[in-house]
Design a protein around this motif. Structure first.
Motif, PDB file in Angstrom:
ATOM      1  N   MET A  33       0.809  -1.219   0.000  1.00  0.00           N
ATOM      2  CA  MET A  33       0.000   0.000   0.000  1.00  0.00           C
ATOM      3  C   MET A  33       0.847   1.276   0.000  1.00  0.00           C
ATOM      4  SD  MET A  33      -2.734   1.344   2.859  1.00  0.00           S
ATOM      5  CE  MET A  33      -4.106   0.332   2.400  1.00  0.00           C
ATOM      6  N   LEU A  34       2.013   1.223   0.640  1.00  0.00           N
ATOM      7  CA  LEU A  34       2.811   2.435   0.865  1.00  0.00           C
ATOM      8  C   LEU A  34       3.023   3.293  -0.383  1.00  0.00           C
ATOM      9  CD1 LEU A  34       4.258   4.001   3.088  1.00  0.00           C
ATOM     10  CD2 LEU A  34       6.321   2.687   2.592  1.00  0.00           C
ATOM     11  N   PRO A  35       3.501   2.744  -1.510  1.00  0.00           N
ATOM     12  CA  PRO A  35       3.705   3.600  -2.689  1.00  0.00           C
ATOM     13  C   PRO A  35       2.418   3.953  -3.423  1.00  0.00           C
ATOM     14  CG  PRO A  35       4.277   1.352  -3.233  1.00  0.00           C
ATOM     15  CD  PRO A  35       3.957   1.367  -1.760  1.00  0.00           C
ATOM     16  N   ARG A  36       1.298   3.412  -2.983  1.00  0.00           N
ATOM     17  CA  ARG A  36       0.025   3.617  -3.684  1.00  0.00           C
ATOM     18  C   ARG A  36      -0.944   4.485  -2.882  1.00  0.00           C
ATOM     19  NH1 ARG A  36       2.349  -1.085  -4.765  1.00  0.00           N
ATOM     20  NH2 ARG A  36       2.286  -1.872  -6.898  1.00  0.00           N
ATOM     21  N   LEU A  37      -0.430   5.227  -1.918  1.00  0.00           N
ATOM     22  CA  LEU A  37      -1.290   6.040  -1.058  1.00  0.00           C
ATOM     23  C   LEU A  37      -2.008   7.146  -1.807  1.00  0.00           C
ATOM     24  CD1 LEU A  37       0.871   6.442   2.158  1.00  0.00           C
ATOM     25  CD2 LEU A  37      -1.245   5.172   1.913  1.00  0.00           C
ATOM     26  N   THR A  38      -1.405   7.639  -2.885  1.00  0.00           N
ATOM     27  CA  THR A  38      -1.992   8.785  -3.577  1.00  0.00           C
ATOM     28  C   THR A  38      -3.395   8.506  -4.079  1.00  0.00           C
ATOM     29  OG1 THR A  38      -0.851   8.055  -5.572  1.00  0.00           O
ATOM     30  CG2 THR A  38       0.198   9.787  -4.285  1.00  0.00           C
ATOM     31  N   ARG A  39      -3.671   7.264  -4.478  1.00  0.00           N
ATOM     32  CA  ARG A  39      -5.010   6.989  -5.016  1.00  0.00           C
ATOM     33  C   ARG A  39      -6.055   6.910  -3.921  1.00  0.00           C
ATOM     34  NH1 ARG A  39      -7.085   1.539  -6.267  1.00  0.00           N
ATOM     35  NH2 ARG A  39      -6.112   0.024  -4.922  1.00  0.00           N
ATOM     36  N   ARG A  86       3.554   8.337   7.257  1.00  0.00           N
ATOM     37  CA  ARG A  86       4.271   8.182   8.521  1.00  0.00           C
ATOM     38  C   ARG A  86       3.570   7.134   9.396  1.00  0.00           C
ATOM     39  NH1 ARG A  86       5.021  13.005   9.192  1.00  0.00           N
ATOM     40  NH2 ARG A  86       3.145  13.573  10.374  1.00  0.00           N
ATOM     41  N   ILE A  87       2.234   7.126   9.404  1.00  0.00           N
ATOM     42  CA  ILE A  87       1.477   6.145  10.187  1.00  0.00           C
ATOM     43  C   ILE A  87       1.772   4.728   9.693  1.00  0.00           C
ATOM     44  CG2 ILE A  87      -0.845   5.280  10.686  1.00  0.00           C
ATOM     45  CD1 ILE A  87      -1.789   8.209  10.627  1.00  0.00           C
ATOM     46  N   ILE A  88       1.790   4.549   8.368  1.00  0.00           N
ATOM     47  CA  ILE A  88       2.032   3.228   7.796  1.00  0.00           C
ATOM     48  C   ILE A  88       3.472   2.777   8.051  1.00  0.00           C
ATOM     49  CG2 ILE A  88       2.237   1.973   5.616  1.00  0.00           C
ATOM     50  CD1 ILE A  88      -0.279   3.224   4.675  1.00  0.00           C
ATOM     51  N   LEU A  89       4.425   3.695   7.933  1.00  0.00           N
ATOM     52  CA  LEU A  89       5.819   3.346   8.213  1.00  0.00           C
ATOM     53  C   LEU A  89       5.993   2.913   9.672  1.00  0.00           C
ATOM     54  CD1 LEU A  89       7.741   6.125   6.245  1.00  0.00           C
ATOM     55  CD2 LEU A  89       7.746   3.669   5.766  1.00  0.00           C
ATOM     56  N   ASP A  90       5.296   3.597  10.580  1.00  0.00           N
ATOM     57  CA  ASP A  90       5.349   3.207  11.998  1.00  0.00           C
ATOM     58  C   ASP A  90       4.733   1.817  12.187  1.00  0.00           C
ATOM     59  OD1 ASP A  90       6.540   5.578  12.650  1.00  0.00           O
ATOM     60  OD2 ASP A  90       4.694   6.574  13.337  1.00  0.00           O
ATOM     61  N   LYS A  91       3.639   1.563  11.463  1.00  0.00           N
ATOM     62  CA  LYS A  91       2.972   0.266  11.568  1.00  0.00           C
ATOM     63  C   LYS A  91       3.873  -0.848  11.029  1.00  0.00           C
ATOM     64  CE  LYS A  91      -0.654  -2.307  12.454  1.00  0.00           C
ATOM     65  NZ  LYS A  91      -1.114  -2.545  13.829  1.00  0.00           N
ATOM     66  N   ILE A  92       4.543  -0.586   9.917  1.00  0.00           N
ATOM     67  CA  ILE A  92       5.467  -1.563   9.341  1.00  0.00           C
ATOM     68  C   ILE A  92       6.581  -1.887  10.328  1.00  0.00           C
ATOM     69  CG2 ILE A  92       7.264  -1.879   7.578  1.00  0.00           C
ATOM     70  CD1 ILE A  92       5.420  -0.449   5.604  1.00  0.00           C
ATOM     71  N   SER A  93       7.122  -0.854  10.960  1.00  0.00           N
ATOM     72  CA  SER A  93       8.181  -1.042  11.952  1.00  0.00           C
ATOM     73  C   SER A  93       7.693  -1.894  13.122  1.00  0.00           C
ATOM     74  CB  SER A  93       8.668   0.320  12.456  1.00  0.00           C
ATOM     75  OG  SER A  93       9.661   0.163  13.446  1.00  0.00           O
ATOM     76  N   LEU A  94       6.473  -1.632  13.586  1.00  0.00           N
ATOM     77  CA  LEU A  94       5.897  -2.385  14.704  1.00  0.00           C
ATOM     78  C   LEU A  94       5.672  -3.849  14.324  1.00  0.00           C
ATOM     79  CD1 LEU A  94       4.652  -2.394  17.542  1.00  0.00           C
ATOM     80  CD2 LEU A  94       2.467  -1.738  16.510  1.00  0.00           C
ATOM     81  N   LEU A  95       5.157  -4.084  13.114  1.00  0.00           N
ATOM     82  CA  LEU A  95       4.901  -5.455  12.668  1.00  0.00           C
ATOM     83  C   LEU A  95       6.200  -6.244  12.519  1.00  0.00           C
ATOM     84  CD1 LEU A  95       2.133  -4.763   9.993  1.00  0.00           C
ATOM     85  CD2 LEU A  95       1.828  -5.990  12.157  1.00  0.00           C
ATOM     86  N   LYS A  96       7.250  -5.588  12.054  1.00  0.00           N
ATOM     87  CA  LYS A  96       8.547  -6.255  11.930  1.00  0.00           C
ATOM     88  C   LYS A  96       9.059  -6.681  13.294  1.00  0.00           C
ATOM     89  CE  LYS A  96      10.256  -4.219   7.611  1.00  0.00           C
ATOM     90  NZ  LYS A  96      11.285  -3.336   7.005  1.00  0.00           N
ATOM     91  N   LYS A  97       8.874  -5.832  14.298  1.00  0.00           N
ATOM     92  CA  LYS A  97       9.295  -6.183  15.655  1.00  0.00           C
ATOM     93  C   LYS A  97       8.485  -7.358  16.190  1.00  0.00           C
ATOM     94  CE  LYS A  97      10.881  -1.520  16.919  1.00  0.00           C
ATOM     95  NZ  LYS A  97      10.627  -0.331  17.772  1.00  0.00           N
ATOM     96  N   GLU A  98       7.174  -7.362  15.883  1.00  0.00           N
ATOM     97  CA  GLU A  98       6.324  -8.467  16.317  1.00  0.00           C
ATOM     98  C   GLU A  98       6.786  -9.790  15.690  1.00  0.00           C
ATOM     99  OE1 GLU A  98       2.190  -7.795  15.660  1.00  0.00           O
ATOM    100  OE2 GLU A  98       2.158  -5.879  16.732  1.00  0.00           O
ATOM    101  N   LEU A  99       7.147  -9.736  14.401  1.00  0.00           N
ATOM    102  CA  LEU A  99       7.609 -10.945  13.727  1.00  0.00           C
ATOM    103  C   LEU A  99       8.917 -11.451  14.316  1.00  0.00           C
ATOM    104  CD1 LEU A  99       6.824 -10.377   9.928  1.00  0.00           C
ATOM    105  CD2 LEU A  99       5.757 -11.991  11.499  1.00  0.00           C
ATOM    106  N   VAL A 100       9.819 -10.532  14.666  1.00  0.00           N
ATOM    107  CA  VAL A 100      11.088 -10.928  15.291  1.00  0.00           C
ATOM    108  C   VAL A 100      10.804 -11.673  16.595  1.00  0.00           C
ATOM    109  CG1 VAL A 100      13.174 -10.081  16.442  1.00  0.00           C
ATOM    110  CG2 VAL A 100      12.474  -9.106  14.246  1.00  0.00           C
ATOM    111  N   SER A 101       9.876 -11.147  17.378  1.00  0.00           N
ATOM    112  CA  SER A 101       9.516 -11.782  18.645  1.00  0.00           C
ATOM    113  C   SER A 101       8.908 -13.166  18.422  1.00  0.00           C
ATOM    114  CB  SER A 101       8.527 -10.891  19.405  1.00  0.00           C
ATOM    115  OG  SER A 101       8.102 -11.506  20.599  1.00  0.00           O
ATOM    116  N   ILE A 102       7.989 -13.273  17.440  1.00  0.00           N
ATOM    117  CA  ILE A 102       7.356 -14.558  17.134  1.00  0.00           C
ATOM    118  C   ILE A 102       8.394 -15.552  16.631  1.00  0.00           C
ATOM    119  CG2 ILE A 102       5.690 -15.731  15.630  1.00  0.00           C
ATOM    120  CD1 ILE A 102       4.020 -13.175  15.672  1.00  0.00           C
ATOM    121  N   ASP A 103       9.321 -15.079  15.782  1.00  0.00           N
ATOM    122  CA  ASP A 103      10.351 -15.957  15.225  1.00  0.00           C
ATOM    123  C   ASP A 103      11.258 -16.517  16.309  1.00  0.00           C
ATOM    124  OD1 ASP A 103       9.343 -15.513  12.735  1.00  0.00           O
ATOM    125  OD2 ASP A 103      10.808 -13.987  12.174  1.00  0.00           O
ATOM    126  N   LYS A 104      11.566 -15.698  17.321  1.00  0.00           N
ATOM    127  CA  LYS A 104      12.393 -16.178  18.427  1.00  0.00           C
ATOM    128  C   LYS A 104      11.689 -17.305  19.168  1.00  0.00           C
ATOM    129  CE  LYS A 104      15.060 -11.966  19.360  1.00  0.00           C
ATOM    130  NZ  LYS A 104      15.319 -10.860  20.336  1.00  0.00           N
TER     131      LYS A 104
END
Length: 410
Positions: A138-144, A171-189
């Motif tokens: 979605m990130l590069p397609r926000l304009t539509r 900025r909201i989506i980038l923050d969400k992406i960062s949060l989801l990546k952290k969640e995945l790291v935790s799940i992967d551990k």
């Protein structure tokens, strides 16, 4: 992510669009559109017509030519079509222009697959992976999404409200992406710890193209009830079961199926799910031998496996669905070149498959044909790996007693 979730309460009619290019002939694009139709059906959309056009490359503005786009528009209006699906990933510019012209929901192959994954995900792990992939798409397609805010005021230093809103949303989506990546790291551990706790049992992973019968075979070998149906991506969440053949235990995992043109966002997000493939001692590559393009599907899977893990692993190729294999014998006076449809299964076995020798087997998981022979082959290969790992302690059964048959689901 409601942007490309298709309502299950109604069945939308859709048209499919593809391109014939120097790298993709007419026969190939028809095959791809047939697969896209299967994807659409899996997503709950009814494909009613296919459009394709011969171009050297996709139009950077509208994907197809303006004339073909007008033809599609007329059909959409006359037949009350609600969705137009393109077989390739559309750029934000193409997406915006096509949507403006056709005035219906526009999906590309990527967004359609993301929609299916979103509906199929069951565990927190899979849902997090899909959500991350959707936000990346979605990130590069926000304009539509904010076309009503795009008009800007003139003058130096006068930034329009559209730009402000887009920057805020980005900025909201980038923050969400960062949060989801952290969640995945935790799940992967957590999952990494779970894998270590399984002891030193030999690990076998089922891999293959989507809808080739991996989950059906998993159920047969492990006597479990993994969800299986004649739909693409029926399995997203990796399932691991303890299997015992002639008192020899090993771990068997069923993984997500591969597909051609798999979205980059999904490949990146689902790398952790494919840890079972990376850590497997033996791969069992399931192939739907009844599919007209099964050889191309084999290439797609092998390429994806190479991207996941650079080192080659021992592999058994299981040609499944021999019950569905069919061919039309050629007439004696027919001088046209032989095609896949004119070759019998016995003739196929004497081609390149013959070089596989003991590394392949032909079965029908549905009819249970040759399944016992497959078990014998698996027993032999697993025992070989086990005795190599424990040369002085042949079959340490006591180490497996703590493993619960039904507690290994991912």
């Amino acid at each position: 992510m409601k942007e490309f979730i298709i309502s299950e309460a109604q069945t939308e009619k859709a048209v499919l669009v593809g391109l014939i290019t120097p790298n993709q002939n007419e026969q190939k694009i028809k095959e791809y559109l047939d697969e896209l139709a299967f994807l659409a059906d899996t997503a709950g959309v009814e494909p009613v017509k296919m459009f394709y056009q011969r171009l050297d490359y996709a139009n950077p503005v509208t994907f197809v030519g303006t004339g073909k786009l007008q033809e599609i528009k007329e059909y959409v209006v006359e037949n009350e079509i609600g969705v137009v699906i393109f077989d390739d990933e559309l750029s934000p510019k193409q997406l915006r222009n096509i949507e403006k012209e056709l005035k219906v929901m526009i999906l590309d192959r990527t967004s359609l697959i993301l929609d299916i994954f979103a509906k199929r995900a069951q565990t927190a792990h899979a849902k997090t992976q899909v959500e991350l992939a959707q936000y990346k798409y979605m990130l590069p397609r926000l304009t539509r999404l904010w076309t009503h805010l795009e008009r800007q005021r003139g003058g130096v230093g006068m930034r329009g409200p559209g730009e402000t809103q887009l920057e805020t949303d980005k900025r909201i989506i980038l923050d969400k992406i960062s949060l989801l990546k952290k969640e995945l790291v935790s799940i992967d551990k957590t999952k990494s710890i779970q894998r270590k706790n399984r002891g030193k049992m030999v690990r076998v992973a089922l891999v293959g193209y989507t809808n080739v019968g991996k989950s059906t075979l998993m159920n047969l070998l492990s006597k479990s009830e993994v969800f299986a149906e004649n739909k693409l991506f029926a399995t997203l969440d990796t399932t691991v079961r303890k299997v015992i053949i002639d008192n020899l235990p090993f771990l068997l995992s069923d993984t997500v199926g591969f597909i051609r043109k798999l979205p980059t966002e999904l490949v990146e997000s689902f790398k952790s799910t494919l840890d079972e493939v990376r850590e497997a001692d033996l791969l069992v590559h399931i192939v739907d031998v009844s599919h007209p393009q099964f050889e191309e599907q084999i290439e797609v899977v092998n390429k994806t496996l190479a991207d996941i893990h650079k080192e080659e692993k021992p592999m058994i190729i299981v040609f499944n669905k021999i019950d569905a294999f069919s061919f039309v014998p050629k007439e004696e006076d027919d001088l046209t070149p032989r095609t896949r449809e004119n070759v019998s299964l016995d003739e196929l076995k004497n081609t390149w498959m013959n070089r596989l020798q003991d590394n392949c087997i032909f079965i029908s998981a549905k009819d249970k044909t040759n399944v016992d022979e497959l078990k014998t082959k698996l027993y032999s290969r697993v025992r070989e790996i086990h005795t190599t790992r424990f040369p002085y302690n042949d079959f340490l059964y006591q180490q497996y007693d703590d493993v619960d048959d039904g507690s290994l689901d991912e």
